[in-house]
Design a protein around this motif. Structure first.
Motif, mmCIF file in Angstrom:
data_model
loop_
_atom_site.group_PDB
_atom_site.id
_atom_site.type_symbol
_atom_site.label_atom_id
_atom_site.label_comp_id
_atom_site.label_asym_id
_atom_site.label_seq_id
_atom_site.Cartn_x
_atom_site.Cartn_y
_atom_site.Cartn_z
ATOM 1 N N TRP A 1 29.923 42.965 -80.442
ATOM 2 C CA TRP A 1 28.672 43.481 -79.879
ATOM 3 C C TRP A 1 28.858 44.942 -79.486
ATOM 4 O O TRP A 1 29.869 45.302 -78.878
ATOM 5 C CB TRP A 1 28.266 42.668 -78.650
ATOM 6 N N THR B 1 25.350 44.351 -83.801
ATOM 7 C CA THR B 1 26.522 43.524 -84.049
ATOM 8 C C THR B 1 27.247 44.065 -85.275
ATOM 9 O O THR B 1 26.623 44.564 -86.218
ATOM 10 C CB THR B 1 26.163 42.040 -84.288
ATOM 11 N N ASP C 1 26.115 35.230 -74.050
ATOM 12 C CA ASP C 1 24.958 35.969 -74.556
ATOM 13 C C ASP C 1 24.046 36.483 -73.445
ATOM 14 O O ASP C 1 22.852 36.735 -73.670
ATOM 15 C CB ASP C 1 24.146 35.130 -75.555
ATOM 16 N N VAL D 1 32.542 38.558 -84.331
ATOM 17 C CA VAL D 1 31.401 39.465 -84.146
ATOM 18 C C VAL D 1 31.685 40.397 -82.976
ATOM 19 O O VAL D 1 32.117 39.970 -81.903
ATOM 20 C CB VAL D 1 30.105 38.676 -83.883
#
Length: 349
Positions: free
Chosen positions: A218, A231, A260, A216
């Motif tokens: 960001w 994302t 995160d 993933v």
């Protein structure tokens, strides 16, 4: 990786010895441990430079590019990109200097055919450099591009790939280069072999920086009133989730802690320059923003994964040298120290 780039921190494992390609252990170089501080420099004097900080002893070594190469950097330092055994110093005054990160000795450069480079990514044996291109009569940048250089130690530009206005961060994945098209709110995906844009993803906010976790990616993006994280699924190169946090006046500066949580800067700009350091915590579908520190002149931010501390750079209005303030994760001040002109980013080994 960027500070990526940058102006966000990239964490590496700190060890006593590094392994060579042959498998033998060799002593670490002079600058292999610690934190690199990117000082942009002052417009007109082009005095950008890099400082090295040992956070354990608090020893600060100034102007290490000039010290190791016996010549000034001579540019405005925009980004620092660490790729393997090479560190790329991107100057938005039209060049890229390439050094060995262990001793900061020059390995090569891209010193011509660039206009206003912003960042860099490596794919195979090629360098891809985002560039605003030249200004037109209205200070627009309609001829923005991503430059291609064949050779990890620099050389000449072999091609300029047309992209949307004002490309910023780049991210290399597989056979692709992912481009943050900041002015036209686009993510453009370049086929590194074909050297052409093959996919465009339209956004509602201006993308600034990338950060990868697993498969993933960001995408840190901003509007005048919000911070937006998109994302991207790297396997399919498609958009995934969107997280919107009401937060006005966010700048392009961000640091990720790898869990995160993100740290961003906000600024009201001229004439008040009411600035703040904001912690953003994303858990599940919820995102919260917490103010950690306020002030004026905040210009860069980084995160030290080894000590769980936040590094905040202050340009002091470019009136002389800048300063760095180290914060705990709760926002308490640990210490402050003077650095170079216009500090704007950090790279943490």
């Amino acid at each position: 990786m960027k500070l990526n780039q940058l102006f966000w921190a990239a964490a590496l494992v700190t060890v006593s010895f590094a392994c060579s390609d042959s498998g033998d252990e060799k002593p670490l170089g002079k600058y292999d441990n610690g934190i690199l501080i990117m000082n942009e420099g002052n417009f007109g004097t082009n005095d950008g430079e890099v400082y090295h900080l040992n956070p354990t002893t608090e020893e600060l070594l100034p102007n290490i590019f000039e010290a190791e190469n016996l010549r000034p950097f001579a540019g405005l330092l925009e980004d620092m990109i660490l790729e393997g055994d090479r560190l790329y110093l991107v100057a938005n005054t039209g060049k890229v200097e390439i050094v060995n990160p262990a001793d900061f000795k020059s390995l090569g450069a891209v010193a011509s055919e660039l206009d206003q480079p912003r960042s860099l990514a490596v794919n195979g044996t090629k360098l891809f450099i985002s560039d605003y291109g030249p200004y037109d009569d209205n200070y627009g940048t309609p001829d923005s591009y991503v430059a291609v250089v064949n050779g990890l130690d620099g050389g000449v530009v072999s091609k300029k790939i047309e992209v949307s206005n004002k490309p910023e961060a780049l991210f290399s994945y597989g056979n692709y280069i992912i481009v943050a098209g900041s002015e036209e709110n686009k993510i453009e995906i370049i086929d590194a072999a074909q050297e052409t844009v093959v996919t465009t993803l339209d956004l509602e906010a201006s993308p600034k920086q990338f950060h990868a976790e697993g498969n993933v990616l960001w995408v840190y993006s901003i509007t005048s009133d919000d911070v937006v994280f998109y994302t991207v699924n790297l396997n399919s190169l498609t958009l995934g989730n969107t997280y919107t946090i009401p937060l006005a006046d966010a700048t392009s500066r961000i640091a990720f802690d790898g869990d995160d949580e993100m740290y961003v800067l906000t600024s009201t700009g001229w004439p008040d320059y009411n600035d703040a350091v904001i912690n953003i915590d994303i858990e599940g579908s919820n995102a919260t923003a917490t103010e950690l520190m306020t002030g004026s002149g905040f210009y860069g931010i980084g995160y030290d994964h080894n000590s769980d501390q936040i590094y905040v750079a202050n340009s002091n209005g470019f009136q002389g040298n800048g300063t760095v303030t180290v914060l705990s994760e709760t926002g308490s001040v640990v210490r402050s120290f003077e650095v170079g002109r216009g500090p704007s980013g950090f790279l943490v080994y």
